[in-house]
Scaffold this active site. Structure first.
Site, PDB file in Angstrom:
ATOM      1  N   GLY A   9       0.764  -1.247   0.000  1.00  0.00           N
ATOM      2  CA  GLY A   9       0.000   0.000   0.000  1.00  0.00           C
ATOM      3  C   GLY A   9       0.790   1.290   0.000  1.00  0.00           C
ATOM      4  O   GLY A   9       0.332   2.298  -0.531  1.00  0.00           O
ATOM      5  N   ASP A  68       0.695   3.186   4.444  1.00  0.00           N
ATOM      6  CA  ASP A  68      -0.416   3.850   3.751  1.00  0.00           C
ATOM      7  C   ASP A  68      -1.488   4.305   4.738  1.00  0.00           C
ATOM      8  O   ASP A  68      -1.967   5.428   4.679  1.00  0.00           O
ATOM      9  CB  ASP A  68      -1.028   2.943   2.659  1.00  0.00           C
ATOM     10  CG  ASP A  68      -1.441   1.564   3.172  1.00  0.00           C
ATOM     11  OD1 ASP A  68      -1.194   1.255   4.371  1.00  0.00           O
ATOM     12  OD2 ASP A  68      -2.006   0.796   2.386  1.00  0.00           O
ATOM     13  N   ASP A  92      -5.020   1.754  10.795  1.00  0.00           N
ATOM     14  CA  ASP A  92      -6.442   1.503  11.072  1.00  0.00           C
ATOM     15  C   ASP A  92      -6.556   1.091  12.544  1.00  0.00           C
ATOM     16  O   ASP A  92      -6.612   1.931  13.422  1.00  0.00           O
ATOM     17  CB  ASP A  92      -6.906   0.412  10.099  1.00  0.00           C
ATOM     18  CG  ASP A  92      -8.355   0.039  10.235  1.00  0.00           C
ATOM     19  OD1 ASP A  92      -9.088   0.707  10.962  1.00  0.00           O
ATOM     20  OD2 ASP A  92      -8.789  -0.951   9.601  1.00  0.00           O
ATOM     21  N   LYS A 139      -6.970   6.313  10.859  1.00  0.00           N
ATOM     22  CA  LYS A 139      -8.365   6.223  11.308  1.00  0.00           C
ATOM     23  C   LYS A 139      -8.337   6.214  12.829  1.00  0.00           C
ATOM     24  O   LYS A 139      -8.313   5.149  13.449  1.00  0.00           O
ATOM     25  CB  LYS A 139      -8.982   4.907  10.832  1.00  0.00           C
ATOM     26  CG  LYS A 139      -9.222   4.800   9.350  1.00  0.00           C
ATOM     27  CD  LYS A 139      -9.953   3.491   9.068  1.00  0.00           C
ATOM     28  CE  LYS A 139      -9.914   3.146   7.610  1.00  0.00           C
ATOM     29  NZ  LYS A 139     -10.439   1.804   7.329  1.00  0.00           N
ATOM     30  N   VAL A 171     -11.277   3.152   2.486  1.00  0.00           N
ATOM     31  CA  VAL A 171     -10.783   4.045   1.434  1.00  0.00           C
ATOM     32  C   VAL A 171      -9.948   3.295   0.395  1.00  0.00           C
ATOM     33  O   VAL A 171      -9.413   2.217   0.670  1.00  0.00           O
ATOM     34  CB  VAL A 171      -9.985   5.229   2.014  1.00  0.00           C
ATOM     35  CG1 VAL A 171     -10.892   6.204   2.740  1.00  0.00           C
ATOM     36  CG2 VAL A 171      -8.867   4.758   2.932  1.00  0.00           C
ATOM     37  N   ASP A 221      -5.727  -0.472  -1.974  1.00  0.00           N
ATOM     38  CA  ASP A 221      -6.496  -1.345  -2.868  1.00  0.00           C
ATOM     39  C   ASP A 221      -7.821  -1.805  -2.262  1.00  0.00           C
ATOM     40  O   ASP A 221      -8.053  -1.687  -1.070  1.00  0.00           O
ATOM     41  CB  ASP A 221      -5.688  -2.617  -3.156  1.00  0.00           C
ATOM     42  CG  ASP A 221      -5.626  -3.536  -1.932  1.00  0.00           C
ATOM     43  OD1 ASP A 221      -5.298  -3.042  -0.841  1.00  0.00           O
ATOM     44  OD2 ASP A 221      -5.949  -4.738  -2.053  1.00  0.00           O
ATOM     45  N   ARG A 246      -5.226   0.561  -6.803  1.00  0.00           N
ATOM     46  CA  ARG A 246      -4.020   1.208  -6.266  1.00  0.00           C
ATOM     47  C   ARG A 246      -3.541   2.342  -7.166  1.00  0.00           C
ATOM     48  O   ARG A 246      -2.875   3.266  -6.730  1.00  0.00           O
ATOM     49  CB  ARG A 246      -2.876   0.194  -6.118  1.00  0.00           C
ATOM     50  CG  ARG A 246      -3.129  -0.906  -5.126  1.00  0.00           C
ATOM     51  CD  ARG A 246      -1.844  -1.690  -4.882  1.00  0.00           C
ATOM     52  NE  ARG A 246      -2.066  -2.962  -4.234  1.00  0.00           N
ATOM     53  CZ  ARG A 246      -2.184  -3.141  -2.909  1.00  0.00           C
ATOM     54  NH1 ARG A 246      -2.124  -2.119  -2.112  1.00  0.00           N
ATOM     55  NH2 ARG A 246      -2.359  -4.350  -2.414  1.00  0.00           N
TER      56      ARG A 246
HETATM   57  P1  5GP Z   1      -4.190  -2.102  10.838  1.00  0.00           P
HETATM   58  O1  5GP Z   1      -3.157  -3.167  11.081  1.00  0.00           O
HETATM   59  O2  5GP Z   1      -3.795  -0.751  11.369  1.00  0.00           O
HETATM   60  O3  5GP Z   1      -5.557  -2.522  11.338  1.00  0.00           O
HETATM   61  O4  5GP Z   1      -4.377  -1.986   9.288  1.00  0.00           O
HETATM   62  C1  5GP Z   1      -3.350  -1.595   8.478  1.00  0.00           C
HETATM   63  C2  5GP Z   1      -3.484  -2.135   7.081  1.00  0.00           C
HETATM   64  O5  5GP Z   1      -4.823  -2.473   6.748  1.00  0.00           O
HETATM   65  C3  5GP Z   1      -3.070  -1.078   6.100  1.00  0.00           C
HETATM   66  O6  5GP Z   1      -1.717  -1.145   5.791  1.00  0.00           O
HETATM   67  C4  5GP Z   1      -3.920  -1.408   4.882  1.00  0.00           C
HETATM   68  O7  5GP Z   1      -3.262  -2.349   4.089  1.00  0.00           O
HETATM   69  C5  5GP Z   1      -5.153  -2.032   5.455  1.00  0.00           C
HETATM   70  N1  5GP Z   1      -6.276  -1.062   5.559  1.00  0.00           N
HETATM   71  C6  5GP Z   1      -6.793  -0.535   6.690  1.00  0.00           C
HETATM   72  N2  5GP Z   1      -7.811   0.302   6.413  1.00  0.00           N
HETATM   73  C7  5GP Z   1      -7.931   0.303   5.066  1.00  0.00           C
HETATM   74  C8  5GP Z   1      -8.807   1.000   4.162  1.00  0.00           C
HETATM   75  O8  5GP Z   1      -9.694   1.790   4.515  1.00  0.00           O
HETATM   76  N3  5GP Z   1      -8.602   0.756   2.841  1.00  0.00           N
HETATM   77  C9  5GP Z   1      -7.650  -0.102   2.379  1.00  0.00           C
HETATM   78  N4  5GP Z   1      -7.551  -0.252   1.065  1.00  0.00           N
HETATM   79  N5  5GP Z   1      -6.813  -0.761   3.199  1.00  0.00           N
HETATM   80  C10 5GP Z   1      -6.954  -0.558   4.534  1.00  0.00           C
END
Ligand code: 5GP
Length: 187
Positions: A55, A111, A114, A142, A164, A170, A176
């Site tokens: 990403g 990227d 979350d 987020k 998003v 993606d 992407r």
């Molecule tokens: P986390 O480990 O913080 O929950 O999530 C991180 C990863 O989840 C990011 O690097 C991304 O690949 C994916 N991700 C989280 N939210 C989104 C989103 O809204 N859209 C997309 N395309 N990927 C997300």
């Protein structure tokens, strides 16, 4: 000024409709500002930027164009989402960095943060190799979705808890290449 990029107001990706959320102009402006901050904070430190694939590839490439101090780049590949729109809750390391980071100033480039699961994992993983410092630079955050503690040093945009797409992000590997950031249209 007109752009050579294709910039639609709405897009359909894998059967889901997305609407424009952050424009190319807003992204470009924020990249410049982050570049200024990074140049100032890492002057004389020769940092190593570690982009988290897949990403972060576009964000990293764009931000690097505003970094004028000596620096290095490497990549790491993680997978936590699979092909879904919600996190699997697990981090899988698909590629580790090649660079030696002992005594180096590391800047992790992501990227989106979350739940914070991936970044929490990455920061701990970096510290195993005794770097001089570890900083985190994420295009999107987020805030309301945070479940895992992680210090974010550089944030492009704070966004609500919505899915998003575009500018490196993606949906089931597609989208992407969009030059702007889109949000899932629930209407
Ligand atoms: P986390 O480990 O913080 O929950 O999530 C991180 C990863 O989840 C990011 O690097 C991304 O690949 C994916 N991700 C989280 N939210 C989104 C989103 O809204 N859209 C997309 N395309 N990927 C997300």
């Amino acid at each position: 000024m007109s752009s050579h990029f294709y910039q639609p107001e709405t897009v359909t990706c894998n059967g889901e409709k997305f609407k424009l959320f952050i424009t190319k102009e807003q992204i470009d402006e924020r990249m410049k500002q982050l570049g200024v901050q990074l140049n100032r904070d890492f002057e004389g430190k020769k940092p190593i930027f570690i982009g988290i694939l897949n990403g972060a590839f576009i964000f990293l490439a764009d931000i690097m164009r505003h970094v004028t101090i000596p620096c290095e780049v490497d990549f790491m590949k993680l997978s936590s989402y699979g092909d879904e729109k919600v996190s699997s809750g697990q981090v899988t390391e698909l590629k580790h960095i090649d660079a030696k980071i002992e005594d180096r100033h590391v800047i992790l480039v992501e990227d989106i943060v979350d739940t914070g699961l991936s970044m929490n994992y990455m920061v701990k993983r970096m510290h195993e190799n005794n770097p001089a410092s570890v900083s985190v630079c994420t295009l999107l955050h987020k805030k309301v979705a945070t479940k895992y503690e992680v210090q974010l040093d550089y944030v492009g945009f704070e966004i609500p808890d919505a899915f998003v797409l575009g500018y490196g992000l993606d949906y089931a590997q597609e989208g992407r290449n969009l030059s702007q950031i889109y949000v899932l249209d629930k209407a």
